[in-house]
Design a protein around this motif. Structure first.
Motif, PDB file in Angstrom:
ATOM      1  N   CYS A 185      32.260  15.686  17.516  1.00  0.00           N
ATOM      2  CA  CYS A 185      32.326  16.604  16.382  1.00  0.00           C
ATOM      3  C   CYS A 185      33.047  15.977  15.200  1.00  0.00           C
ATOM      4  CB  CYS A 185      33.055  17.884  16.791  1.00  0.00           C
ATOM      5  SG  CYS A 185      32.199  18.815  18.071  1.00  0.00           S
ATOM      6  N   ILE A 186      32.355  15.892  14.089  1.00  0.00           N
ATOM      7  CA  ILE A 186      32.972  15.423  12.849  1.00  0.00           C
ATOM      8  C   ILE A 186      33.347  16.635  11.997  1.00  0.00           C
ATOM      9  CG2 ILE A 186      32.585  14.141  10.714  1.00  0.00           C
ATOM     10  CD1 ILE A 186      30.664  12.364  12.364  1.00  0.00           C
ATOM     11  N   LYS A 187      32.393  17.539  11.840  1.00  0.00           N
ATOM     12  CA  LYS A 187      32.614  18.767  11.075  1.00  0.00           C
ATOM     13  C   LYS A 187      32.610  19.938  12.047  1.00  0.00           C
ATOM     14  CE  LYS A 187      30.499  21.644   7.579  1.00  0.00           C
ATOM     15  NZ  LYS A 187      29.253  21.967   6.904  1.00  0.00           N
ATOM     16  N   LYS A 188      33.589  20.840  11.905  1.00  0.00           N
ATOM     17  CA  LYS A 188      33.701  21.992  12.800  1.00  0.00           C
ATOM     18  C   LYS A 188      33.507  23.279  12.016  1.00  0.00           C
ATOM     19  CE  LYS A 188      36.844  19.461  15.727  1.00  0.00           C
ATOM     20  NZ  LYS A 188      38.192  19.312  16.196  1.00  0.00           N
ATOM     21  N   GLU A 189      32.714  24.165  12.567  1.00  0.00           N
ATOM     22  CA  GLU A 189      32.410  25.449  11.927  1.00  0.00           C
ATOM     23  C   GLU A 189      33.382  26.510  12.425  1.00  0.00           C
ATOM     24  OE1 GLU A 189      31.052  27.717   9.381  1.00  0.00           O
ATOM     25  OE2 GLU A 189      29.763  25.953   9.607  1.00  0.00           O
ATOM     26  N   SER A 190      34.012  27.236  11.494  1.00  0.00           N
ATOM     27  CA  SER A 190      34.951  28.283  11.891  1.00  0.00           C
ATOM     28  C   SER A 190      34.417  29.680  11.571  1.00  0.00           C
ATOM     29  CB  SER A 190      36.303  28.078  11.210  1.00  0.00           C
ATOM     30  OG  SER A 190      36.164  28.120   9.820  1.00  0.00           O
ATOM     31  N   ARG A 191      33.370  29.773  10.742  1.00  0.00           N
ATOM     32  CA  ARG A 191      32.833  31.106  10.420  1.00  0.00           C
ATOM     33  C   ARG A 191      32.139  31.692  11.639  1.00  0.00           C
ATOM     34  NH1 ARG A 191      27.262  30.928   9.594  1.00  0.00           N
ATOM     35  NH2 ARG A 191      26.513  28.816   9.339  1.00  0.00           N
ATOM     36  N   PHE A 192      32.140  33.014  11.716  1.00  0.00           N
ATOM     37  CA  PHE A 192      31.579  33.723  12.860  1.00  0.00           C
ATOM     38  C   PHE A 192      30.077  33.485  12.964  1.00  0.00           C
ATOM     39  CE2 PHE A 192      29.626  37.517  14.742  1.00  0.00           C
ATOM     40  CZ  PHE A 192      30.235  37.492  15.989  1.00  0.00           C
ATOM     41  N   ILE A 193      29.624  33.218  14.164  1.00  0.00           N
ATOM     42  CA  ILE A 193      28.202  33.091  14.457  1.00  0.00           C
ATOM     43  C   ILE A 193      27.884  34.157  15.501  1.00  0.00           C
ATOM     44  CG2 ILE A 193      26.395  31.604  15.397  1.00  0.00           C
ATOM     45  CD1 ILE A 193      28.077  29.204  14.441  1.00  0.00           C
ATOM     46  N   HIS A 194      26.877  34.961  15.227  1.00  0.00           N
ATOM     47  CA  HIS A 194      26.540  36.059  16.126  1.00  0.00           C
ATOM     48  C   HIS A 194      26.083  35.500  17.471  1.00  0.00           C
ATOM     49  CE1 HIS A 194      24.891  39.788  17.667  1.00  0.00           C
ATOM     50  NE2 HIS A 194      25.585  40.392  16.697  1.00  0.00           N
ATOM     51  N   PRO A 195      26.577  36.084  18.574  1.00  0.00           N
ATOM     52  CA  PRO A 195      26.225  35.597  19.918  1.00  0.00           C
ATOM     53  C   PRO A 195      24.725  35.579  20.212  1.00  0.00           C
ATOM     54  CG  PRO A 195      28.061  37.117  20.047  1.00  0.00           C
ATOM     55  CD  PRO A 195      27.578  37.146  18.625  1.00  0.00           C
ATOM     56  N   ARG A 196      23.969  36.426  19.548  1.00  0.00           N
ATOM     57  CA  ARG A 196      22.516  36.453  19.770  1.00  0.00           C
ATOM     58  C   ARG A 196      21.851  35.158  19.305  1.00  0.00           C
ATOM     59  NH1 ARG A 196      21.400  42.458  17.606  1.00  0.00           N
ATOM     60  NH2 ARG A 196      22.472  43.565  19.281  1.00  0.00           N
ATOM     61  N   GLN A 197      22.504  34.440  18.392  1.00  0.00           N
ATOM     62  CA  GLN A 197      21.946  33.186  17.880  1.00  0.00           C
ATOM     63  C   GLN A 197      22.291  31.994  18.775  1.00  0.00           C
ATOM     64  OE1 GLN A 197      23.882  33.254  14.049  1.00  0.00           O
ATOM     65  NE2 GLN A 197      22.004  33.924  13.045  1.00  0.00           N
ATOM     66  N   ILE A 198      23.254  32.182  19.690  1.00  0.00           N
ATOM     67  CA  ILE A 198      23.742  31.088  20.519  1.00  0.00           C
ATOM     68  C   ILE A 198      23.060  31.124  21.885  1.00  0.00           C
ATOM     69  CG2 ILE A 198      25.768  30.099  21.638  1.00  0.00           C
ATOM     70  CD1 ILE A 198      27.442  31.265  19.354  1.00  0.00           C
ATOM     71  N   GLN A 199      22.556  29.977  22.300  1.00  0.00           N
ATOM     72  CA  GLN A 199      21.923  29.865  23.607  1.00  0.00           C
ATOM     73  C   GLN A 199      22.919  29.406  24.669  1.00  0.00           C
ATOM     74  OE1 GLN A 199      18.639  27.166  23.590  1.00  0.00           O
ATOM     75  NE2 GLN A 199      18.135  27.489  25.735  1.00  0.00           N
ATOM     76  N   ASN A 200      23.783  28.446  24.316  1.00  0.00           N
ATOM     77  CA  ASN A 200      24.713  27.869  25.285  1.00  0.00           C
ATOM     78  C   ASN A 200      25.955  27.365  24.549  1.00  0.00           C
ATOM     79  OD1 ASN A 200      25.642  26.913  27.766  1.00  0.00           O
ATOM     80  ND2 ASN A 200      24.740  24.900  27.434  1.00  0.00           N
ATOM     81  N   VAL A 201      27.097  27.392  25.234  1.00  0.00           N
ATOM     82  CA  VAL A 201      28.334  26.855  24.675  1.00  0.00           C
ATOM     83  C   VAL A 201      28.941  25.905  25.699  1.00  0.00           C
ATOM     84  CG1 VAL A 201      30.650  27.390  23.839  1.00  0.00           C
ATOM     85  CG2 VAL A 201      28.778  28.933  23.313  1.00  0.00           C
ATOM     86  N   GLU A 202      29.318  24.705  25.238  1.00  0.00           N
ATOM     87  CA  GLU A 202      29.948  23.720  26.105  1.00  0.00           C
ATOM     88  C   GLU A 202      31.355  23.440  25.598  1.00  0.00           C
ATOM     89  OE1 GLU A 202      27.003  20.550  27.706  1.00  0.00           O
ATOM     90  OE2 GLU A 202      26.467  20.971  25.616  1.00  0.00           O
ATOM     91  N   LEU A 203      32.278  23.333  26.522  1.00  0.00           N
ATOM     92  CA  LEU A 203      33.668  23.052  26.197  1.00  0.00           C
ATOM     93  C   LEU A 203      34.025  21.677  26.753  1.00  0.00           C
ATOM     94  CD1 LEU A 203      36.492  23.886  25.210  1.00  0.00           C
ATOM     95  CD2 LEU A 203      36.807  25.031  27.400  1.00  0.00           C
ATOM     96  N   PHE A 204      34.462  20.784  25.872  1.00  0.00           N
ATOM     97  CA  PHE A 204      34.889  19.444  26.256  1.00  0.00           C
ATOM     98  C   PHE A 204      36.380  19.335  25.975  1.00  0.00           C
ATOM     99  CE2 PHE A 204      30.441  19.114  25.051  1.00  0.00           C
ATOM    100  CZ  PHE A 204      29.903  18.465  26.149  1.00  0.00           C
ATOM    101  N   PRO A 205      37.213  19.272  27.021  1.00  0.00           N
ATOM    102  CA  PRO A 205      38.659  19.172  26.793  1.00  0.00           C
ATOM    103  C   PRO A 205      39.018  17.833  26.172  1.00  0.00           C
ATOM    104  CG  PRO A 205      38.155  19.052  29.140  1.00  0.00           C
ATOM    105  CD  PRO A 205      36.866  19.308  28.422  1.00  0.00           C
ATOM    106  N   SER A 206      40.190  17.771  25.568  1.00  0.00           N
ATOM    107  CA  SER A 206      40.647  16.510  24.996  1.00  0.00           C
ATOM    108  C   SER A 206      40.850  15.507  26.117  1.00  0.00           C
ATOM    109  CB  SER A 206      41.940  16.717  24.207  1.00  0.00           C
ATOM    110  OG  SER A 206      42.953  17.203  25.067  1.00  0.00           O
ATOM    111  N   GLY A 207      40.750  14.251  25.779  1.00  0.00           N
ATOM    112  CA  GLY A 207      40.901  13.195  26.776  1.00  0.00           C
ATOM    113  C   GLY A 207      40.876  11.841  26.114  1.00  0.00           C
ATOM    114  N   PRO A 208      40.632  10.795  26.879  1.00  0.00           N
ATOM    115  CA  PRO A 208      40.651   9.447  26.311  1.00  0.00           C
ATOM    116  C   PRO A 208      39.523   9.211  25.313  1.00  0.00           C
ATOM    117  CG  PRO A 208      39.985   9.374  28.619  1.00  0.00           C
ATOM    118  CD  PRO A 208      40.394  10.790  28.316  1.00  0.00           C
TER     119      PRO A 208
END
Length: 95
Positions: A36-59
């Motif tokens: 991720c270079i640019k991160k979006e903070s504005r609300f996105i309606h859940p109906r528009q989202i198909q999947n969400v992935e979480l990548f924790p910080s690391g090396p």
């Protein structure tokens, strides 16, 4: 002279091993850098989202990354500090 050739062969073998290991990590889906270079903070309606992935910080990246796949097929990096994204992360972790 023979020592120089041996040293060169060893260095080339190590370089080849390092490159092939990096390629194999990428082929199984492990990125060696932040995605991720640019991160979006504005609300996105859940109906528009198909999947969400979480990548924790690391090396690979010092920051946690949250990437949403939209129903249109686009990938959007979400700001993990945005209040609504924190709620999404909590719900993912509860599962």
């Amino acid at each position: 002279m023979n020592c120089k050739i041996t040293g060169t062969v060893v260095i080339l073998c190590l370089a080849l091993a390092a490159v092939s290991e990096g390629m194999s990590l990428k082929s199984i889906g492990l990125e060696l850098r932040c995605q991720c270079i640019k991160k979006e903070s504005r609300f996105i309606h859940p109906r528009q989202i198909q999947n969400v992935e979480l990548f924790p910080s690391g090396p690979h990246c010092k920051d946690a990354e949250v990437i949403a796949t939209m129903k249109s097929g686009h990938h959007i990096c979400l700001d993990p500090n945005a209040p609504w994204v924190k709620i999404v992360i909590e719900r993912i972790l509860e599962r």
